[in-house]
Design a protein around this motif. Structure first.
Motif, PDB file in Angstrom:
ATOM      1  N   ASN A  19       0.819  -0.936   0.144  1.00 39.08           N
ATOM      2  CA  ASN A  19      -0.012   0.079   0.053  1.00 39.08           C
ATOM      3  C   ASN A  19       0.849   1.206  -0.172  1.00 39.08           C
ATOM      4  N   GLN A  22      -0.407   7.390   0.835  1.00 38.45           N
ATOM      5  CA  GLN A  22      -1.382   8.339   0.200  1.00 38.45           C
ATOM      6  C   GLN A  22      -2.351   7.749  -0.670  1.00 38.45           C
ATOM      7  N   ASP A  23      -2.846   6.362  -0.499  1.00 40.11           N
ATOM      8  CA  ASP A  23      -3.428   5.592  -1.443  1.00 40.11           C
ATOM      9  C   ASP A  23      -4.723   5.379  -1.189  1.00 40.11           C
ATOM     10  N   VAL A  24      -5.611   5.085  -2.224  1.00 40.79           N
ATOM     11  CA  VAL A  24      -7.140   5.171  -1.956  1.00 40.79           C
ATOM     12  C   VAL A  24      -7.490   4.381  -0.881  1.00 40.79           C
ATOM     13  N   HIS A  49      -1.612   6.415  -5.063  1.00 40.59           N
ATOM     14  CA  HIS A  49      -2.131   4.903  -5.529  1.00 40.59           C
ATOM     15  C   HIS A  49      -1.176   4.419  -6.539  1.00 40.59           C
TER      16      HIS A  49
END
Length: 78
Positions: A19, A22-24, A49
């Motif tokens: 991950n 600052q991912d979804v 992402h």
């Protein structure tokens, strides 16, 4: 949300959760999944992402992709 925790806990297959911070998917959610999966590892990278693997809509440096590829290869060999 649709999968019961007991179902996730029953997955015995080794799992690598990757991950970006600052991912979804929020890092907190990735951590929760990591804690539920009995045979898992977690890697949280800086970036947006898909940046750690050079996802098609997210630019990544060659260094980022090489690092992620080496991490995946090492995990597959373990």
């Amino acid at each position: 949300k649709e999968i019961e925790e007991a179902t996730i806990k029953s997955i015995a297959t080794p799992s690598l959760i990757m991950n970006n911070d600052q991912d979804v998917v929020l890092p907190e959610h990735a951590m929760r999944l990591f804690r539920l999966l009995p045979n898992s590892r977690l890697a949280i990278f800086p970036g947006v992402h898909g940046e750690c693997i050079g996802e098609s809509t997210t630019p990544a440096t060659e260094e980022q992709v090489e690092y992620s590829a080496a991490l995946i290869a090492g995990w597959l060999q373990s």
